[in-house]
Design a protein around this motif. Structure first.
Motif, PDB file in Angstrom:
ATOM      1  N   ASN A 192       7.930  11.530 -35.109  1.00 50.13           N
ATOM      2  CA  ASN A 192       7.744  10.387 -34.219  1.00 50.13           C
ATOM      3  C   ASN A 192       6.288   9.925 -34.217  1.00 50.13           C
ATOM      4  O   ASN A 192       6.004   8.723 -34.279  1.00 50.13           O
ATOM      5  CB  ASN A 192       8.199  10.739 -32.801  1.00 50.13           C
ATOM      6  N   THR A 193       5.368  10.856 -34.172  1.00 51.05           N
ATOM      7  CA  THR A 193       3.959  10.481 -34.163  1.00 51.05           C
ATOM      8  C   THR A 193       3.591   9.716 -35.441  1.00 51.05           C
ATOM      9  O   THR A 193       2.916   8.690 -35.392  1.00 51.05           O
ATOM     10  CB  THR A 193       3.069  11.736 -34.002  1.00 51.05           C
ATOM     11  N   VAL A 194       4.048  10.212 -36.574  1.00 53.52           N
ATOM     12  CA  VAL A 194       3.729   9.539 -37.836  1.00 53.52           C
ATOM     13  C   VAL A 194       4.345   8.133 -37.849  1.00 53.52           C
ATOM     14  O   VAL A 194       3.703   7.156 -38.217  1.00 53.52           O
ATOM     15  CB  VAL A 194       4.219  10.370 -39.050  1.00 53.52           C
ATOM     16  N   LYS A 195       5.579   8.062 -37.387  1.00 52.30           N
ATOM     17  CA  LYS A 195       6.298   6.791 -37.403  1.00 52.30           C
ATOM     18  C   LYS A 195       5.624   5.734 -36.528  1.00 52.30           C
ATOM     19  O   LYS A 195       5.425   4.609 -36.959  1.00 52.30           O
ATOM     20  CB  LYS A 195       7.710   7.063 -36.874  1.00 52.30           C
ATOM     21  N   VAL A 196       5.267   6.111 -35.311  1.00 59.69           N
ATOM     22  CA  VAL A 196       4.773   5.074 -34.399  1.00 59.69           C
ATOM     23  C   VAL A 196       3.272   4.837 -34.454  1.00 59.69           C
ATOM     24  O   VAL A 196       2.799   3.844 -33.919  1.00 59.69           O
ATOM     25  CB  VAL A 196       5.221   5.296 -32.931  1.00 59.69           C
ATOM     26  N   THR A 197       2.515   5.737 -35.074  1.00 61.99           N
ATOM     27  CA  THR A 197       1.068   5.484 -35.093  1.00 61.99           C
ATOM     28  C   THR A 197       0.552   5.057 -36.465  1.00 61.99           C
ATOM     29  O   THR A 197      -0.612   4.704 -36.588  1.00 61.99           O
ATOM     30  CB  THR A 197       0.259   6.722 -34.630  1.00 61.99           C
ATOM     31  N   SER A 198       1.396   5.084 -37.495  1.00 62.58           N
ATOM     32  CA  SER A 198       0.913   4.717 -38.827  1.00 62.58           C
ATOM     33  C   SER A 198       0.611   3.233 -38.902  1.00 62.58           C
ATOM     34  O   SER A 198       1.164   2.417 -38.181  1.00 62.58           O
ATOM     35  CB  SER A 198       1.928   5.096 -39.898  1.00 62.58           C
ATOM     36  N   ARG A 199      -0.252   2.926 -39.840  1.00 58.37           N
ATOM     37  CA  ARG A 199      -0.812   1.591 -39.917  1.00 58.37           C
ATOM     38  C   ARG A 199       0.054   0.619 -40.705  1.00 58.37           C
ATOM     39  O   ARG A 199      -0.043  -0.582 -40.527  1.00 58.37           O
ATOM     40  CB  ARG A 199      -2.172   1.743 -40.587  1.00 58.37           C
ATOM     41  N   CYS A 200       0.905   1.119 -41.603  1.00 58.28           N
ATOM     42  CA  CYS A 200       1.744   0.194 -42.361  1.00 58.28           C
ATOM     43  C   CYS A 200       3.128   0.781 -42.566  1.00 58.28           C
ATOM     44  O   CYS A 200       3.420   1.915 -42.176  1.00 58.28           O
ATOM     45  CB  CYS A 200       1.101  -0.165 -43.710  1.00 58.28           C
ATOM     46  N   GLY A 201       3.960  -0.006 -43.211  1.00 62.60           N
ATOM     47  CA  GLY A 201       5.353   0.366 -43.416  1.00 62.60           C
ATOM     48  C   GLY A 201       5.539   1.680 -44.136  1.00 62.60           C
ATOM     49  O   GLY A 201       6.567   2.345 -43.954  1.00 62.60           O
ATOM     50  N   LEU A 202       4.580   2.077 -44.961  1.00 60.77           N
ATOM     51  CA  LEU A 202       4.762   3.341 -45.680  1.00 60.77           C
ATOM     52  C   LEU A 202       4.820   4.498 -44.689  1.00 60.77           C
ATOM     53  O   LEU A 202       5.783   5.255 -44.642  1.00 60.77           O
ATOM     54  CB  LEU A 202       3.654   3.549 -46.720  1.00 60.77           C
ATOM     55  N   GLY A 203       3.788   4.605 -43.866  1.00 56.12           N
ATOM     56  CA  GLY A 203       3.765   5.691 -42.893  1.00 56.12           C
ATOM     57  C   GLY A 203       4.816   5.529 -41.802  1.00 56.12           C
ATOM     58  O   GLY A 203       5.318   6.510 -41.268  1.00 56.12           O
ATOM     59  N   GLN A 204       5.141   4.284 -41.494  1.00 56.35           N
ATOM     60  CA  GLN A 204       6.126   4.054 -40.433  1.00 56.35           C
ATOM     61  C   GLN A 204       7.537   4.469 -40.861  1.00 56.35           C
ATOM     62  O   GLN A 204       8.411   4.653 -40.027  1.00 56.35           O
ATOM     63  CB  GLN A 204       6.111   2.576 -40.018  1.00 56.35           C
ATOM     64  N   THR A 205       7.760   4.582 -42.162  1.00 57.19           N
ATOM     65  CA  THR A 205       9.089   4.980 -42.635  1.00 57.19           C
ATOM     66  C   THR A 205       9.089   6.335 -43.347  1.00 57.19           C
ATOM     67  O   THR A 205      10.168   6.883 -43.608  1.00 57.19           O
ATOM     68  CB  THR A 205       9.672   3.940 -43.618  1.00 57.19           C
ATOM     69  N   SER A 206       7.916   6.867 -43.658  1.00 60.04           N
ATOM     70  CA  SER A 206       7.880   8.103 -44.447  1.00 60.04           C
ATOM     71  C   SER A 206       8.580   9.290 -43.775  1.00 60.04           C
ATOM     72  O   SER A 206       9.087  10.164 -44.485  1.00 60.04           O
ATOM     73  CB  SER A 206       6.435   8.469 -44.807  1.00 60.04           C
ATOM     74  N   PRO A 207       8.661   9.362 -42.440  1.00 61.42           N
ATOM     75  CA  PRO A 207       9.416  10.492 -41.874  1.00 61.42           C
ATOM     76  C   PRO A 207      10.934  10.312 -41.976  1.00 61.42           C
ATOM     77  O   PRO A 207      11.678  11.244 -41.666  1.00 61.42           O
ATOM     78  CB  PRO A 207       8.996  10.512 -40.391  1.00 61.42           C
ATOM     79  N   ASN A 208      11.406   9.140 -42.413  1.00 58.11           N
ATOM     80  CA  ASN A 208      12.849   8.875 -42.413  1.00 58.11           C
ATOM     81  C   ASN A 208      13.702   9.921 -43.135  1.00 58.11           C
ATOM     82  O   ASN A 208      14.795  10.233 -42.650  1.00 58.11           O
ATOM     83  CB  ASN A 208      13.158   7.478 -42.973  1.00 58.11           C
ATOM     84  N   PRO A 209      13.272  10.460 -44.271  1.00 57.88           N
ATOM     85  CA  PRO A 209      14.114  11.490 -44.899  1.00 57.88           C
ATOM     86  C   PRO A 209      14.394  12.647 -43.937  1.00 57.88           C
ATOM     87  O   PRO A 209      15.494  13.205 -43.946  1.00 57.88           O
ATOM     88  CB  PRO A 209      13.275  11.954 -46.095  1.00 57.88           C
ATOM     89  N   VAL A 210      13.415  12.986 -43.109  1.00 55.58           N
ATOM     90  CA  VAL A 210      13.620  14.086 -42.169  1.00 55.58           C
ATOM     91  C   VAL A 210      14.367  13.610 -40.928  1.00 55.58           C
ATOM     92  O   VAL A 210      15.338  14.242 -40.504  1.00 55.58           O
ATOM     93  CB  VAL A 210      12.275  14.756 -41.802  1.00 55.58           C
ATOM     94  N   THR A 211      13.959  12.479 -40.361  1.00 61.09           N
ATOM     95  CA  THR A 211      14.657  12.039 -39.148  1.00 61.09           C
ATOM     96  C   THR A 211      16.122  11.729 -39.449  1.00 61.09           C
ATOM     97  O   THR A 211      16.994  12.034 -38.648  1.00 61.09           O
ATOM     98  CB  THR A 211      13.996  10.804 -38.508  1.00 61.09           C
TER      99      THR A 211
END
Ligand SMILES: Cc1cc2nc3c(=O)[nH]c(=O)nc-3n(C[C@H](O)[C@H](O)[C@H](O)COP(=O)(O)O)c2cc1C
Ligand code: SF4
Ligand code: SF4
Ligand code: FES
Lengths: 603, 239
Positions: A539-558
């Motif tokens: 959640n932290t990575v998703k909501v605090t990242s600066r662009c779409g890459l970081g905002q979606t990178s946790p998706n494989p786990v979530t």
């Protein structure tokens, strides 16, 4: 050698107008000639382009295909993708290591070969695949790659490796590649017959405002992933302040499992260029840039020749198609291996000759994009669809597909299905119907939209493929019985760790921590608390990242936590003693003993 | 501040605040005596937006970096909920474990913004594993050195040199976890950096330090010995 370098760098820089904005082209040329961009070359380039040396170093160190250390005459980049892995890339890797006597990341002592891994090159339907210098080789086996290496060692050129060219335009002498299209289903938008210049002339007969209106009527939404209304984007760019404006076509196609833009550019390049020309007219631009991912460098010459044909036919250049006062031209800009450069502002940074860093928003590209001017960035498929809209009509276009998602979508399918390849289907198709179409009905999981999308389980097979349900930029990876979805997730996290631009904390560091904990669970060393730990971290990575890459990178786990939670729970041990399960005391003592040179008496 | 017709009214944690068009949330908050935690932001320098420690929630729905997000009329900013504090803590912890921060013998200890932020947030020990990256130290310059073990990639040195000293001294190389600060030349002594430059003093952590006069401020007299980081802003009486 040094003299050579100086002469060459001077020459290349001059050819590029001594313009630091063309840093990509300059570095590509130096890399190709000297097989590296050495520290000495960086200093020279900076001098010639009158820019900071650190800018050159920043660029060279950012892109996967540049290197400061000298590489071999032949560089073999083996595709490191989850689908390639499923199709036997490990055997190919082993054969390469044996045949060359070096490991990945190394160069043979004779300086002839360098071996490396690279993420999905857009060939999962013909995996395992590799890029040998600029040539793409497909459907590899251990024996096949051994034979290729022997041929190359005996003096063959990389082009000589193409024995039987692929289907369609792939066999055209300008491409002459073993890459195949594998078009399985044709639809009415992209793969229906079309005549050159018809759409363009229809558009030029309207005012730019009317053109934008027509695109709005069509309901066309961006095909690159985000699904923003194309008509609105053009309206904002047209309305933004600035004399010069730019059109950019995003052909970076880096999302693992996506390869539909490759087929569009191979078979329908004119449609794309025509769409870009219409876009240029609509927003009031004189220049378009098509940003082509480095992996598709083999297409550059072909695309340039199509552009040349269009110039000859009066469809580019001064007074396009006879339209007085509308001057427009297009150039192709090559990338050099960086997924993040598909993000529109990073793409612009790259075109400007800097690191492919994502820019701070606001301002948006529509306000301040390429060279600080209003810019509309659209996907390859979006432009091709625009061309169709002006051949048929916006009304016609909006009548296909589903409500909210008009038109068709190209899906790139790979993995455990009988018929991998490209499908042009109307939006709104049920996932299960699609799986039947491609022969993947046995799937236990489907990765919709690539690693940044969602890994769904069979409960979701009744959902439909469209923006407001199962959204996808085109990647569909099918996983059959026996596949380990957590290992798939781990592979995707590895991809994001390596492809993060490193600008912001959560994406740069957070993804490393997500992967560490996921791997711990896969290794059977997970703790009950690890699930909550992962949930918070993701959640932290998703909501605090600066662009779409970081905002979606946790998706494989979530998405695996949501759709395959049992896979986690079954690997987590009961741990009543609250021991640190990942701590291996014997390993630690052995290491300590090695450092101190003596063994503990007690163990 | 003089009341102006164009002033923008918005709220931070339910408190009404006024700012000027073009101001960021962080700037407007600061003028109102409200501290938004930050590490990469340095007054007078173009905001970089990389540390994300200034993350706030807007309208209860989306998050953004307060240092780069302009304010608008009616905006409702959450700067202190537990949710926001958790996010910020996670980020600060990440910065500690992705680098090599040995505060106990760092010259910057007590004056370090990263360390002070951890104290302010009540972080005792980070929950993430240490990565122990290999990082280089560059001591080629006669007056200053750069220790990449402690760099948090905030770009304050890069932009201060560019914008205030008018020099290109620093930049970045590599990407992802391999991203690192580099100098405009093969080593620091090749650059135009001078001890008196603003950039020499811009680093929030102990990554760029003077060679002489280590541990100059005694314990007790260091920047954050008495009050937590941000107290100066919160103590400001405004309007
Ligand atoms: C990390 C990342 C990678 C992306 N890669 C691509 C890409 O390869 N191709 C693409 O068209 N859009 C890509 N996008 C989306 C673009 O930022 C942008 O939204 C898109 O090009 C706009 O075109 P469209 O409106 O036609 O979809 C990517 C976004 C992110 C965050
Ligand atoms: S989320 Fe941050 S680090 Fe990741 S790619 Fe975007 S800007 Fe770079
Ligand atoms: S050296 Fe200091 S100022 Fe420069 S980027 Fe690193 S932490 Fe920031
Ligand atoms: S202070 Fe805003 S991102 Fe660092």
């Amino acid at each position: 050698m040094s003299q050579n370098l100086e002469t060459f760098v001077k020459h290349v820089c001059r050819e590029n107008g001594n313009d630091a904005g063309r840093m990509m082209d300059i570095c590509r040329a130096v890399q190709a000639e000297f097989r590296c961009v050495s520290p000495e070359a960086m200093t020279l380039i900076a001098q010639e382009c009158n820019c900071d040396r650190s800018q050159v170093e920043g660029v060279v160190s950012f892109y996967h295909f540049f290197s400061t250390k000298k590489q071999g005459e032949v560089v073999i980049w083996l595709c490191d993708d989850v689908i390639d892995e499923m199709k036997g890339s490990a055997d190919v890797a082993e054969a390469l290591k044996q045949e060359l006597g070096v490991d990945f990341g190394q160069t043979t002592t004779d300086g002839k070969f360098t071996l490396g891994w690279t993420p999905c090159m857009g060939l999962p339907d013909q995996a395992p695949a590799a890029m040998i210098n600029e040539e793409l080789v497909t459907n590899l086996t251990g024996d096949k790659i051994r034979e290729m290496v022997r041929e190359l060692r005996a003096g063959a050129s990389v082009k000589d490796l193409v024995k039987v060219p692929g289907d369609g335009m792939n066999a055209d002498p300008r491409l002459n590649t073993m890459v195949s299209n594998n078009i399985r289903v044709k639809g009415p938008v992209i793969f229906a017959d079309i005549e050159n210049a018809v759409g363009l002339k229809a558009a030029l007969a309207k005012t730019p405002e009317e053109v934008i209106e027509e695109v709005k009527t069509s309901g066309l939404r961006g095909r690159g992933g985000a699904g923003f209304s194309t008509g609105l984007k053009w309206m904002f760019t047209r309305g933004a302040e600035g004399e010069q404006k730019y059109i950019m076509c995003n052909a970076d196609e880096g999302e693992p499992g996506t390869f539909k833009d490759r087929i569009i550019l191979t078979e329908c390049a004119d449609m794309v260029f025509e769409g870009m020309t219409i876009a240029g007219y609509a927003i009031g631009s004189t220049e378009g840039v098509l940003y082509l991912r480095g992996e598709y460098a083999y297409m550059k010459e072909y695309l340039d020749s199509v552009l040349e044909e269009r110039r000859d036919a009066g469809l580019l250049g001064k007074n396009v198609a006879g339209k007085e006062g509308f001057d427009y031209d297009i150039r192709v800009q090559l990338g050099a291996g960086a997924y993040v450069c598909g993000e529109e502002s990073a793409l612009i940074s790259s075109c400007e000759g800097t690191r492919g860093d994502v820019k701070t928003r606001p301002p948006y590209p529509a306000q301040k994009g390429y060279k600080g001017k209003p810019t509309s960035v659209n996907n390859v498929e979006t432009f091709a669809s625009v061309n169709r809209i002006f051949v048929n009509s916006g009304q016609w276009f909006s009548a296909t597909g589903s409500c909210g998602s008009s038109g068709t979508k190209l899906l790139s399918v790979s993995g455990d299905c009988k018929r991998p390849g490209i499908y042009e289907v109307p939006f709104g198709m049920k996932l299960i119907d699609f799986l039947k179409m491609c022969g993947g009905e046995d799937a236990i999981a489907v990765q919709v939209g690539g690693p940044s999308g969602e890994l769904v389980n069979p409960d979701a097979f009744g959902r439909s493929i469209e923006y407001d349900d199962l959204a996808t930029g085109g990647s569909m990876m099918v996983f059959g019985p026996g596949r380990d979805v957590l290992k798939v997730a781990s592979k995707f996290l590895e991809f994001f760790v390596e492809e993060s631009c490193g600008y912001c904390t959560p994406c740069r560091a957070g993804n490393v921590f997500i992967k560490e904990r996921l791997d711990r669970i896969i290794d059977g060393k997970g703790d009950k608390d690890d699930i909550a730990y992962l949930e918070q971290l993701c959640n932290t990575v998703k909501v605090t990242s600066r662009c779409g890459l970081g905002q979606t990178s946790p998706n494989p786990v979530t998405s695996t936590l949501k759709n395959f939670r049992g896979e986690y729970e079954s690997r987590i041990q009961e741990n009543p003693d609250r021991m640190e399960l990942s701590f291996d005391i014997n390993a630690e003592l052995t290491e300590a003993a090695a450092i101190t040179g003596r063994m503990s008496e007690h163990f | 501040m003089e009341q102006n017709l164009e002033a923008i009214t918005f709220t931070i944690d339910g408190v009404e605040v006024q700012g000027m068009p073009g101001q960021t949330i962080l700037e407007a908050a600061e003028e109102a005596g409200i501290y938004v935690p930050r590490l990469c932001q340095l007054k007078g320098i173009t905001p970089h937006g990389s540390c994300r420690v200034c993350t706030v929630k807007v309208g209860g729905s989306w998050t953004c970096a307060a240092c780069t997000q302009p304010i608008y009329e009616g905006m409702e900013v959450d700067n202190s909920s537990e949710e926001i504090q958790t996010l910020r803590k996670d980020l600060v912890e990440m910065l500690f474990t992705e680098g090599n921060h040995y505060c106990m013998f760092c010259d910057k200890s007590g004056n370090c913004e990263l360390q002070a932020m951890a104290y302010r947030m009540g972080i005792m020990a980070p929950k993430y594993p240490y990565i122990y990256p290999e990082a280089e130290l560059d001591a080629s310059h006669p007056d200053l050195f750069i220790d990449r073990n402690r760099c948090i990639l905030c770009a304050r040195c890069v932009n201060t040199a560019q914008e205030q000293d008018g020099k290109s001294v620093f930049d970045f190389a590599g990407r992802g976890p391999h991203k690192k600060i580099i100098v405009n030349g093969e080593k620091l002594s090749d650059t135009q950096l001078a001890a008196a430059d603003k950039a020499a003093d811009a680093c929030p952590v102990g990554a760029i330090l003077p060679k002489k006069g280590a541990y100059a401020k005694p314990v007790g007299a260091r920047d954050y010995d008495d009050a937590p980081i941000g107290s100066d802003i919160e103590a400001k009486v405004c309007k």
